[in-house]
Design a protein around this motif. Sequence first.
Motif: not given
Length: 348
Positions: A202-203, A207-215, A237-238, A317-319
């Motif tokens: 997902x590029x 911090x973006x990975x660690x801030x992800x939630x299940x929803x 991100x697709x 856009x993806x980044x």
Amino acid sequence: MEKQGNRWEARLVSHGGQARIAVYFEKEPALVDRIKKLRGCCWSRTLRAWHLPDNLTNRLKFGLASAREASVSEHIKQFRLWLRSRRYSDSTISTYCDAIGVFLGYFNDKEIEDINQNDLVLFNNRYILKNKLSSSYQNQIVNACKLFFKITSNTSMETELLHRPKREKKLPNVLSREEIKKILDTPVNIKHRMMLCMIYSCGLRRSELLNLKAQDVDSKRNVLIIRQAKGKKDRISPLSAKILLMLRQYYVLYKPQTWLFEGQVRGMPYDERSLASVLKQAVTKARINKPVSLHWLRHSYATHLLESGTDLRYIQELLGHNSSKTTEIYTHVSTKYLQNIKSPFDEL
């Protein structure tokens, strides 16, 4: 630590060639337990005392700060509140407050109101360049100064005259598809593999990975929602069918409560240092002799998209890039067109 009677005494000392603060007190389990929790604290048999880094925070904590240092601390406190009210991110606030603390600390013989733009030129030459610090760090100092002196009254600093270092033009570090596959296939732990796969697929920034939630995983639309990323922007991100299947297997096994990737304590996000360690171990086991960082996976994602024919506007856009110029740097490391160029050396 608050001094109670004559229970402890703090002194400025030199230990191991470094400026430290030594703290002397009669051995009391409660005091020992408290001081051991302070960052950078160590026991010295030579000093027969606990000692900590000599910095403004510790000087204030142990009553060793001068009136000027106390004034600097108060100004930085107000600066922190101002940044927070402007809704700067926590990491940016820490970066700017640390930077202005270093700058003001360098001129500890001058009052804040007397510091001007010429002092920044001296600082750049005598501290930044002398210690061979990066231009990005120098730029952080300039950013911090511009904001700090903007809100400081009765200052001699003319912020509009502050200059930035000439921008370096460095190419992003990119791994081949084969190297990426080796790294992602190495971790035995499913959570470790899942985190690295998510960053590349997902590029994502760390911090973006660690801030992800299940929803944030929308399996019906096959997209990942990245909320309040850099610049406080949301984006999507697709999600490939392969990564979605891996996520379902991971979720059944770990059942995260709050964050998609949690640490040893349920409900708490995974530690960023542990994540860096996961990558380091994977790179070592994959026998890749390069100083790979997590951001290399994001760079590789963008470059591989470009080489596969994805339009640069979509990659932007993806980044989550504000400017297309930021994304265009990947055209300089893509080998898609370079491989079609025939060297005149082959004609000799």
